[in-house]
Design a protein around this motif. Structure first.
Motif, PDB file in Angstrom:
ATOM      1  N   LYS A  17      42.826  40.797  49.190  1.00 55.61           N
ATOM      2  CA  LYS A  17      43.302  39.706  50.041  1.00 55.61           C
ATOM      3  C   LYS A  17      42.116  38.796  50.215  1.00 55.61           C
ATOM      4  O   LYS A  17      40.917  39.214  50.143  1.00 55.61           O
ATOM      5  CB  LYS A  17      43.812  40.184  51.400  1.00 55.61           C
ATOM      6  CG  LYS A  17      45.102  40.739  51.469  1.00 55.61           C
ATOM      7  CD  LYS A  17      45.423  40.790  52.909  1.00 55.61           C
ATOM      8  CE  LYS A  17      44.486  41.513  54.045  1.00 55.61           C
ATOM      9  NZ  LYS A  17      45.329  41.658  55.466  1.00 55.61           N
ATOM     10  N   ASP A  69      41.388  34.098  53.596  1.00 59.40           N
ATOM     11  CA  ASP A  69      42.412  33.096  54.581  1.00 59.40           C
ATOM     12  C   ASP A  69      43.801  34.142  54.926  1.00 59.40           C
ATOM     13  O   ASP A  69      44.692  33.604  55.331  1.00 59.40           O
ATOM     14  CB  ASP A  69      42.903  31.795  53.704  1.00 59.40           C
ATOM     15  CG  ASP A  69      43.731  32.136  52.308  1.00 59.40           C
ATOM     16  OD1 ASP A  69      43.683  33.322  52.008  1.00 59.40           O
ATOM     17  OD2 ASP A  69      43.979  31.142  51.846  1.00 59.40           O
ATOM     18  N   SER A 126      45.989  35.392  52.120  1.00 57.16           N
ATOM     19  CA  SER A 126      46.824  35.412  51.407  1.00 57.16           C
ATOM     20  C   SER A 126      46.490  36.432  50.056  1.00 57.16           C
ATOM     21  O   SER A 126      45.226  36.822  50.176  1.00 57.16           O
ATOM     22  CB  SER A 126      46.705  34.076  50.782  1.00 57.16           C
ATOM     23  OG  SER A 126      45.323  33.722  49.875  1.00 57.16           O
ATOM     24  N   THR A 181      46.697  37.158  43.440  1.00 55.82           N
ATOM     25  CA  THR A 181      47.557  37.565  42.462  1.00 55.82           C
ATOM     26  C   THR A 181      47.168  37.264  41.044  1.00 55.82           C
ATOM     27  O   THR A 181      45.912  36.811  40.863  1.00 55.82           O
ATOM     28  CB  THR A 181      48.698  36.631  42.771  1.00 55.82           C
ATOM     29  OG1 THR A 181      48.328  35.174  42.533  1.00 55.82           O
ATOM     30  CG2 THR A 181      49.389  36.589  44.158  1.00 55.82           C
ATOM     31  N   ASP A 216      45.895  33.580  40.318  1.00 54.50           N
ATOM     32  CA  ASP A 216      44.417  33.352  40.662  1.00 54.50           C
ATOM     33  C   ASP A 216      43.542  34.034  39.634  1.00 54.50           C
ATOM     34  O   ASP A 216      42.530  33.091  39.302  1.00 54.50           O
ATOM     35  CB  ASP A 216      44.053  34.081  42.177  1.00 54.50           C
ATOM     36  CG  ASP A 216      45.050  33.564  43.324  1.00 54.50           C
ATOM     37  OD1 ASP A 216      45.393  32.308  43.631  1.00 54.50           O
ATOM     38  OD2 ASP A 216      45.789  34.491  43.829  1.00 54.50           O
ATOM     39  N   ARG A 239      40.764  31.559  44.415  1.00 55.28           N
ATOM     40  CA  ARG A 239      42.118  31.309  44.855  1.00 55.28           C
ATOM     41  C   ARG A 239      42.575  30.079  43.556  1.00 55.28           C
ATOM     42  O   ARG A 239      41.617  29.343  43.114  1.00 55.28           O
ATOM     43  CB  ARG A 239      42.389  30.518  46.245  1.00 55.28           C
ATOM     44  CG  ARG A 239      42.083  31.422  47.255  1.00 55.28           C
ATOM     45  CD  ARG A 239      42.402  30.494  48.625  1.00 55.28           C
ATOM     46  NE  ARG A 239      41.547  29.675  48.684  1.00 55.28           N
ATOM     47  CZ  ARG A 239      41.716  28.588  49.847  1.00 55.28           C
ATOM     48  NH1 ARG A 239      42.462  28.883  50.780  1.00 55.28           N
ATOM     49  NH2 ARG A 239      41.126  27.608  49.937  1.00 55.28           N
TER      50      ARG A 239
END
Length: 627
Positions: free
Chosen positions: A196, A199, A201, A204, A207, A267
């Motif tokens: 994670k 933040d 999120s 993935t 990213d 990110r």
């Protein structure tokens, strides 16, 4: 555990009796002062009350000016001390320093200040690692720059798909599992569970792919890898594939790179930033979070423990294994004066000093509680002089080659290190003591003669034009090395335009491709990690990828061809032959001029911290715990 009870003589912010629990005490302090966290206490002489502040800086900022204005001495904060046997902490009160204008408050406040002797559990206190590094954090984008301190910053915040261990062998880091096809043209990677961003999120494959593309467009190692990649495709949120046009042999080592610039996974929104532009936010998924609101360039950078981080279970080794955030807070404190840094370490004001001056090592070896630690198996640092190949006079190879005669490595190393125990003359570009050390092209470094350098420059067409040197003023190795170079250039009769600035400003200006008269440059001095410089593919500064390469922008297709060949070599014997051909060609083109290599052990308070992970190159700060 005994609680003291008393009433303040000033009848302000009284705590009588003290609450019977730490939580209740915090609530009482919060209600009275409006502060939720408190580590320092002082006297407000104008309002005659006890002041509880978040930190010494908060206390002095808020009440120092008031004290001065009222004619009172600035109150010394009551610093916390601890008892290892009782596992409690208390506030130590300097009675003789508490003065009110015209009268002493010692007796009047004695009873009240007893209320501040608190039985706080040591576990309830924030565990802070205070470290002094080799440079100040000025750039927060670890891909945009090769600056070592930016790499250290990035390694705290971001994670990477793989990590190279102490022997430079790659191991999965963010990757849970991977597969390589028999022909070595198809790779499949699946991210491990629980990743994670800070933040909240999830990480993935979108990213990951965006981050690798940005890194591959900027970093020399990444550029080479992406030169073989035909496609990267997301299968789903956790799995992606990488297809190659040829069986390149350095894929995993490149993804696990532990020197600048690291292949940091950002990110997608930051990763889509133009590689030539700096990102504005540092939000990763690594063991620590960057406290941007507490960042004070020129003073300190702050990192907070990422409580959601799930380290790997393997033992840490270099950039591989478990990255365990061992403290709640890391403060990278900037102390440009090495004498100040040494005193701070010996006095226990800091816990960790990344690169102490070698002159201070004998004193540090004898200091109580202080230990020295070698960072790796080979020398940690290589020095280099970088010439700008884009603009005169060093767009002329004859001018560049003339500069070799200005360099006596002993002069540079004595100025930087002093003690021969810690340095080594090395005329090549690949780290001496590494697996690919060779003598290719080293004949250029055999003759030191400044006058000859000046004569060769004139024969190549030099007519006394100013040569702009970016001279760092605050770097403990680059600063003296630059001064040695400037003196040699003056002895050669060259017109030296010295532009003095802090190292952070050098890092910014060296990215400019304009002529010196328009804010560009001709020469700057820098360093490279010994581990990265030992491998022709990971050694980004040996590259010559033209405008896609590093600052100075050497441009030689043959150098790039040889680096590619090294990555494709099937045997170690073949790699060694290519490494010699590569070094010969790179030195003929003068991708940079080496001025030797050295090793600086780090110094730390062994009585206060443990768990340091040795790593040659970027200092590793995860794993460190407070005793």
């Amino acid at each position: 555990m005994r609680l003291f009870t008393a009433t303040l003589a000033t009848e302000t912010n009284t705590f009588s009796p003290l609450p019977t629990s730490l939580q209740n005490y915090k609530e009482s302090v919060t209600q009275a002062t409006g502060l939720e966290l408190f580590t320092n206490v002082g006297i407000d002489p104008t309002q005659r009350k006890i002041v509880v502040a978040k930190s010494t800086n908060h206390l002095m900022a808020a009440y120092g000016p008031i004290a001065k204005k009222s004619g009172c001495s600035i109150p010394t904060p009551f610093r916390a001390a601890s008892s290892s046997s009782l596992r409690v902490s208390w506030l130590r009160i300097p009675w003789n320093r508490i003065l009110l204008k015209g009268e002493s408050m010692t007796l009047r406040l004695l009873a009240g200040l007893l209320a501040l002797i608190l039985p706080l559990s040591a576990m309830a206190q924030e565990k802070v690692l205070r470290a002094v590094m080799h440079a100040d954090v000025r750039v927060i984008d670890p891909i945009w720059t090769t600056q070592t301190i930016a790499g250290i910053h990035g390694a705290l915040i971001y994670d990477t798909l793989f990590g190279n261990d102490a022997n430079q062998k790659p191991h999965p880091q963010m990757v849970g599992k991977y597969e390589i096809s028999p022909d070595r043209l198809h790779y499949s990677f699946t991210l491990r569970d629980g990743l994670k961003f800070h933040d909240g999120s999830p990480v993935t494959t979108k990213d990951v792919i965006a981050s690798l593309k940005r890194w591959g467009a900027k970093d020399g190692v990444g550029q080479r890898l992406m030169g073989y990649v035909t496609e990267m495709k997301a299968v789903d949120d956790k799995t992606f594939t990488m297809d190659l046009k040829e069986p390149y042999g350095m894929v995993l080592e490149s993804l696990g790179k532990s020197g600048t610039s690291i292949p940091a996974i950002m990110r997608e929104k930051e990763a889509l930033t133009d590689p030539q532009q700096q990102i504005k936010e540092s939000i990763g998924s690594g063991p620590y979070m960057f406290a941007k609101d507490q960042w004070v360039p020129g003073s300190k950078a702050v990192y907070l423990k990422n409580k959601d981080y799930q380290p790997r279970s393997e033992p840490p080794s270099g950039f591989a294994g478990g990255k365990i955030p061992g403290v709640d807070r890391i403060e990278l404190i900037w102390m440009p004066d090495p004498q100040t840094a040494m005193s701070a370490l010996i006095n226990g004001e800091i816990d960790f000093w990344e690169n102490p001056n070698n002159d201070f090592l004998p004193l540090l070896e004898k200091a109580k509680g202080v230990k020295l630690l070698k960072t790796g198996k080979i020398d940690s640092t290589q020095g280099m002089i970088r010439l700008n190949h884009l603009v005169p006079p060093f767009n002329n190879p004859k001018m560049r080659q003339a500069m070799y005669s200005l360099v006596n490595q002993e002069d540079f190393l004595r100025a930087i290190v002093g003690n021969p125990q810690y340095y080594k003359v090395c005329p090549g570009l690949l780290t001496c003591g590494g697996p690919y050390e060779n003598d290719g092209g080293t004949q250029w470094m055999k003759h030191y003669d400044p006058k000859k350098a000046g004569q060769l420059m004139k024969e190549a067409g030099y007519k006394g034009e100013p040569i702009t040197v970016l001279a760092a003023t605050d770097h403990n190795t680059i600063t003296p090395a630059t001064q040695v170079l400037i003196e040699a250039m003056r002895q050669a009769g060259l017109n030296v335009d010295v532009q003095s600035m802090d190292w952070g400003s050098v890092v910014t200006r060296r990215a400019k491709k304009d002529p010196p008269a328009q804010g560009g440059w001709n020469i700057f001095v820098t360093t490279s990690g010994g581990v990265g410089s030992a491998n022709p593919v990971l050694h980004t500064w040996i590259g010559a990828a033209c405008d896609k390469g590093l600052f100075g922008w050497p441009c030689d297709p043959e150098v790039e061809k040889l680096r590619n060949a090294f990555g494709m070599a099937a045997t170690e014997e073949e790699r060694k032959k290519i490494a010699k051909d590569l070094q010969t060609r790179a030195m003929d083109d003068v991708v940079y001029i080496p001025f030797g290599q050295w090793d600086t052990p780090l110094a730390y308070r062994a009585d206060r911290i443990e768990g340091i992970v040795p790593n040659t190159g970027l200092a590793v700060l995860w794993g460190i715990k407070k005793k």
